[in-house]
Design a protein around this motif. Structure first.
Motif, PDB file in Angstrom:
ATOM      1  N   ILE A 272       0.840  -1.201   0.000  1.00 29.12           N
ATOM      2  CA  ILE A 272       0.000   0.000   0.000  1.00 29.12           C
ATOM      3  C   ILE A 272       0.879   1.257   0.000  1.00 29.12           C
ATOM      4  N   GLN A 273       1.900   1.257   0.861  1.00 29.13           N
ATOM      5  CA  GLN A 273       2.778   2.419   1.001  1.00 29.13           C
ATOM      6  C   GLN A 273       3.589   2.667  -0.272  1.00 29.13           C
ATOM      7  N   SER A 274       3.949   1.588  -0.988  1.00 26.91           N
ATOM      8  CA  SER A 274       4.759   1.744  -2.190  1.00 26.91           C
ATOM      9  C   SER A 274       3.910   2.035  -3.438  1.00 26.91           C
ATOM     10  N   GLY A 275       2.595   2.009  -3.277  1.00 27.20           N
ATOM     11  CA  GLY A 275       1.705   2.279  -4.398  1.00 27.20           C
ATOM     12  C   GLY A 275       1.418   1.064  -5.243  1.00 27.20           C
TER      13      GLY A 275
END
Length: 277
Positions: A272-275
């Motif tokens: 999620i954080q890395s897209g």
């Protein structure tokens, strides 16, 4: 509040001493009292916990461990046989209940009482917990009221040593009957029970009049547990797995460990954080 237990949020010592017609300061209250001695706490602020309010300057009369009367200190007459203790504006509240504990040592009991916990629900019991419960009820040991499960009911191999292994309906009937006769209050369901064993345990518990509480076994699942009559699910177990859609990174096979779930959660958060998601 009639018939309810109370707890004074002050170090009172053990309640019970000789009758006195005068009001004694809280600081001078003796450490021991005669069994059955009624006590009136005068000028107490009562926290009834039925709503967000405080009943200021009340007298609370306690007899036989139960509340007999509550009223404004200026109005409530104190019977002659009651010891009157000036609470000095301190607070009285109902005793708290800790509904999930694992108590393994007598040292825990004083800590419960010092923090206002007068009832505990012990989630893994043995003969030791039954002995403590009896001694507390007989006045031989200072501690909270204890409601306790027996040894865990688990499948084979069990997660914890000391569990009762249930594989057949006969195992379930025998185990529930034995725990009922021993004096346990309810049975504790655990993770590795098969569906057959789980259903047999719930049927046996109903026959014996014993509530069943505990975990959501991997082979049973949340929906079946909710429909079974199990009275409590501890730790919100099973809810996380029930919300996972098929093919999700969190869609792990039955029997997954907490560490596996934690790793899967961390991996999803990184994506999620890395897209990537």
């Amino acid at each position: 509040m009639n018939g309810s237990r109370i707890w004074l949020l002050m170090p009172l010592g053990i309640l019970g001493l000789a009758c006195s017609p005068t009001t004694v300061p809280l600081s001078e209250m003796p450490q021991e009292v005669e069994p059955g001695q009624a006590i009136a706490f005068v000028h107490a602020n009562v926290v009834p916990m039925d709503s967000e309010r405080v009943l200021a300057d009340r007298t609370v009369v306690v007899r036989g461990g139960r509340i007999e009367a509550v009223g404004p200190s200026a109005d409530l007459a104190i019977p002659e046989d009651v010891l009157a203790v000036d609470a000095g504006g301190h607070y009285l509240m109902p005793g708290l209940a800790d509904m999930h504990v694992h108590v393994w040592t007598e040292a825990d009991f004083l800590l419960f009482l010092a923090n206002g916990v007068t009832t505990i629900r012990n989630m893994w019991g043995s003969e030791q917990q039954l002995d403590w419960r009896a001694r507390i009820e007989n006045g031989e040991l200072l501690g909270p009221t204890i409601y306790t499960a027996g040894p865990l009911m688990d499948g084979s191999p069990p997660i914890w040593d000391g569990s009762t292994v249930i594989e057949t309906a006969e195992d379930a009937q025998r185990a529930v009957r034995d725990q009922k006769e021993a004096g346990y209050d309810f049975i504790k369901i655990y993770n590795r029970l098969s569906l057959e064993a789980y259903e047999a345990l719930l049927a046996s518990a109903r026959d014996q009049g014993m509530p069943a509480a505990g975990h959501v076994p991997d082979a049973v699942g949340l929906d079946a547990v909710l429909a079974s009559g199990q009275v409590a699910i501890e730790h919100l177990g099973g809810y996380g797995a029930a919300t996972v859609i098929e093919g999700s990174p969190m869609d792990l096979p039955p029997g997954r460990s907490i560490s596996e779930l934690n790793r899967a959660t961390a991996d999803v958060l990184k994506q999620i954080q890395s897209g990537e998601m």
